[in-house]
Design an enzyme around this catalytic site. Structure first.
Site, PDB file in Angstrom:
ATOM      1  N   ASP A   1      -2.679 -18.146   2.251  1.00  0.00           N
ATOM      2  CA  ASP A   1      -3.854 -18.828   1.692  1.00  0.00           C
ATOM      3  C   ASP A   1      -4.380 -19.866   2.680  1.00  0.00           C
ATOM      4  O   ASP A   1      -5.590 -20.002   2.875  1.00  0.00           O
ATOM      5  CB  ASP A   1      -3.553 -19.459   0.315  1.00  0.00           C
ATOM      6  CG  ASP A   1      -2.159 -20.059   0.225  1.00  0.00           C
ATOM      7  OD1 ASP A   1      -1.388 -19.951   1.204  1.00  0.00           O
ATOM      8  OD2 ASP A   1      -1.834 -20.657  -0.817  1.00  0.00           O
TER       9      ASP A   1
ATOM     10  N   TYR B   1       0.814  -1.213   0.000  1.00  0.00           N
ATOM     11  CA  TYR B   1       0.000   0.000   0.000  1.00  0.00           C
ATOM     12  C   TYR B   1       0.850   1.267   0.000  1.00  0.00           C
ATOM     13  O   TYR B   1       0.343   2.362  -0.215  1.00  0.00           O
ATOM     14  CB  TYR B   1      -0.947   0.032   1.213  1.00  0.00           C
ATOM     15  CG  TYR B   1      -1.984  -1.089   1.225  1.00  0.00           C
ATOM     16  CD1 TYR B   1      -2.113  -1.948   0.150  1.00  0.00           C
ATOM     17  CD2 TYR B   1      -2.815  -1.268   2.306  1.00  0.00           C
ATOM     18  CE1 TYR B   1      -3.041  -2.977   0.166  1.00  0.00           C
ATOM     19  CE2 TYR B   1      -3.760  -2.291   2.333  1.00  0.00           C
ATOM     20  CZ  TYR B   1      -3.858  -3.147   1.260  1.00  0.00           C
ATOM     21  OH  TYR B   1      -4.786  -4.163   1.277  1.00  0.00           O
TER      22      TYR B   1
ATOM     23  N   LYS C   1       3.807 -15.335   2.659  1.00  0.00           N
ATOM     24  CA  LYS C   1       3.713 -16.116   1.415  1.00  0.00           C
ATOM     25  C   LYS C   1       5.145 -16.447   1.005  1.00  0.00           C
ATOM     26  O   LYS C   1       5.624 -16.077  -0.076  1.00  0.00           O
ATOM     27  CB  LYS C   1       2.961 -15.275   0.362  1.00  0.00           C
ATOM     28  CG  LYS C   1       2.602 -16.018  -0.905  1.00  0.00           C
ATOM     29  CD  LYS C   1       1.497 -17.038  -0.727  1.00  0.00           C
ATOM     30  CE  LYS C   1       1.259 -17.788  -2.022  1.00  0.00           C
ATOM     31  NZ  LYS C   1       0.359 -18.953  -1.848  1.00  0.00           N
TER      32      LYS C   1
ATOM     33  N   ASP D   1      -4.897  -6.600   6.269  1.00  0.00           N
ATOM     34  CA  ASP D   1      -6.111  -5.887   5.883  1.00  0.00           C
ATOM     35  C   ASP D   1      -7.221  -6.898   5.596  1.00  0.00           C
ATOM     36  O   ASP D   1      -8.348  -6.804   6.100  1.00  0.00           O
ATOM     37  CB  ASP D   1      -5.788  -5.054   4.627  1.00  0.00           C
ATOM     38  CG  ASP D   1      -6.914  -4.139   4.220  1.00  0.00           C
ATOM     39  OD1 ASP D   1      -7.892  -4.014   4.988  1.00  0.00           O
ATOM     40  OD2 ASP D   1      -6.841  -3.548   3.127  1.00  0.00           O
TER      41      ASP D   1
ATOM     42  N   ASP E   1     -10.449  -8.347   8.425  1.00  0.00           N
ATOM     43  CA  ASP E   1     -11.882  -8.244   8.111  1.00  0.00           C
ATOM     44  C   ASP E   1     -12.548  -9.614   8.172  1.00  0.00           C
ATOM     45  O   ASP E   1     -13.680  -9.750   8.638  1.00  0.00           O
ATOM     46  CB  ASP E   1     -12.097  -7.627   6.722  1.00  0.00           C
ATOM     47  CG  ASP E   1     -12.155  -6.110   6.786  1.00  0.00           C
ATOM     48  OD1 ASP E   1     -11.890  -5.548   7.868  1.00  0.00           O
ATOM     49  OD2 ASP E   1     -12.464  -5.475   5.761  1.00  0.00           O
TER      50      ASP E   1
END
Ligand code: NAD
Length: 360
Positions: free
Chosen positions: A227, A146, A195, A251, A255
């Site tokens: 994942d 980001y 990852k 992020d 959620d």
């Protein structure tokens, strides 16, 4: 002992829920002989109305002069409020981004707990919900994808968009240290999510995290690919204590973790920098649809105040007292409308604050 608390009441339900958290803090102060001094700080739409901008330099100074800041929420109805006719950098949310940046808040803590009394709201299969879960996601907030270089260009006649994901070892180390420090105060387990089978940034993340772990022999560190983490969150959320992860993974996963509790009005959060300073706020927004009706759930803000006591002031006994009081209120079947179910007693925002105080 005295602590300086900046209070950002903000917009919508913000003033109502902050008032209840302050009521609980005042109750804790008198019971445990602590002094809290409050300074009101204007931010968001209310600051636009008074000062013409969502966050003034004076407001930033006030926040910096506080030991911690407790915030309600900011913003209005994004379709109808005149605040959203302003350019993006003048809108309410720009104030929050500016505050986070000015204070160097790089660590975002989002606990996600399923109370057994509210397990009916959990969207997972009942055999999973009945097990319960209590985790905290430690998300890096100021680096990664980001914040990397980005552009869209024609390359050999083909429009191409590029986003850059980069982390240096210092950025990883400081968030990993936060995760281990928090884990010590919880169940002493860190799951670092990355990852590493594909990304260089994740391989560095893994090795720095292992380095940091060496200084915390009492905390167990495991690694999990992102994942798999997304799957495990819905398959067996009870396995997690502290999840440590980079900005974008955090992020998305935070959620997901919030959603599986089924009750946004219950979820606190904190953003920390390298000092003991923190910004504490509920995970939900300003809920303009229910603002001013004394029906919002103040528990997320009350629990944010508890996090403030624990992580910025080291007042663990007092934080436990608030957490236990919330648990006791739920056990008695006292509920605001958003978490109400048949057989429970429906209370207003202020009655919920009173009920929590009564249990402390
Ligand atoms: P929201 O979280 O405000 O509301 C979503 C739904 O959840 C609404 O039905 C609302 O009534 C309900 N809800 C939220 N908090 C509740 C509580 N404590 N008790 C009971 N019900 C609650 O999200 P939204 O409607 O998408 O956004 C409204 C405004 O809030 C927007 O301006 C948005 O930008 C802002 N916002 C601010 C923050 C923040 O201050 N950090 C975070 C998210 C959204």
């Amino acid at each position: 002992m005295g602590y300086k608390i900046g209070l950002i009441r903000g917009d919508g339900i913000g003033p109502e829920i902050v008032n209840e958290a302050k009521k609980v803090l005042d109750h804790v102060a008198s019971k445990y002989d602590i002094q809290f001094d409050y300074t009101d700080i204007l931010m968001g739409g209310c600051s636009i109305d008074v000062c013409g901008e969502p966050l003034t330099d004076e407001a930033i100074e006030s926040a910096k002069n506080s030991d911690a800041v407790l915030m309600g929420s900011i913003g209005g109805n994004t379709t109808t409020s005149p605040w959203y006719k302003l350019p993006p950098d003048k809108r309410p949310e720009a104030g929050l981004l500016k505050l986070r940046k000015s204070l160097g808040l790089f660590a975002n803590l989002r606990p996600s707990k399923l109370y057994s009394e509210l397990s009916g709201a959990c969207p997972l299969r009942s055999s999973i919900a009945e097990q319960g879960f209590d985790m905290l996601i430690m998300r890096e907030l100021t680096g990664g994808l980001y914040f990397g270089e980005r552009y869209t260009r024609d390359i050999n006649g083909v429009k191409t968009a590029v986003d850059t994901l980069s982390y240096n070892e210092d950025e990883i180390r400081r968030i990993a240290v936060k995760a281990f420090e928090v884990a010590i105060k919880r169940r002493k387990k860190v799951t670092s999510v990355d990852k590493a089978n594909v990304l260089d940034s994740s391989r560095l993340w893994r090795s720095v995290t292992e380095d940091v772990a060496a200084a915390y022999p009492d905390v167990e560190l495991t690694h999990m690919l992102v994942d798999n983490a997304a799957m495990q969150l819905v398959k067996d959320p009870g396995q997690f204590d502290v999840i440590l992860t980079e900005n974008m993974f955090g992020d998305i996963l935070s959620d997901e973790a919030a959603e599986i509790t089924g009750s946004i009005g219950m979820l606190p959060s904190a953003s920390l920098n390298e000092t003991r300073f923190g910004l504490y706020e509920p995970s939900g927004g300003s809920a303009p649809d229910i603002a001013g009706k004394n029906i919002a759930n103040p528990i997320a803000t009350i629990l944010s105040a508890s996090m403030m006591l624990r992580y910025s002031f080291d007042l663990n006994r007092e934080a436990d007292a608030i957490d236990n009081a919330v648990q006791a209120v739920l056990s008695k079947g006292i509920r605001t409308g958003d978490i109400w179910s048949e057989g429970c007693t429906k209370v207003s925002t202020s009655e919920m604050g009173d009920a929590v105080c009564a249990e402390i």
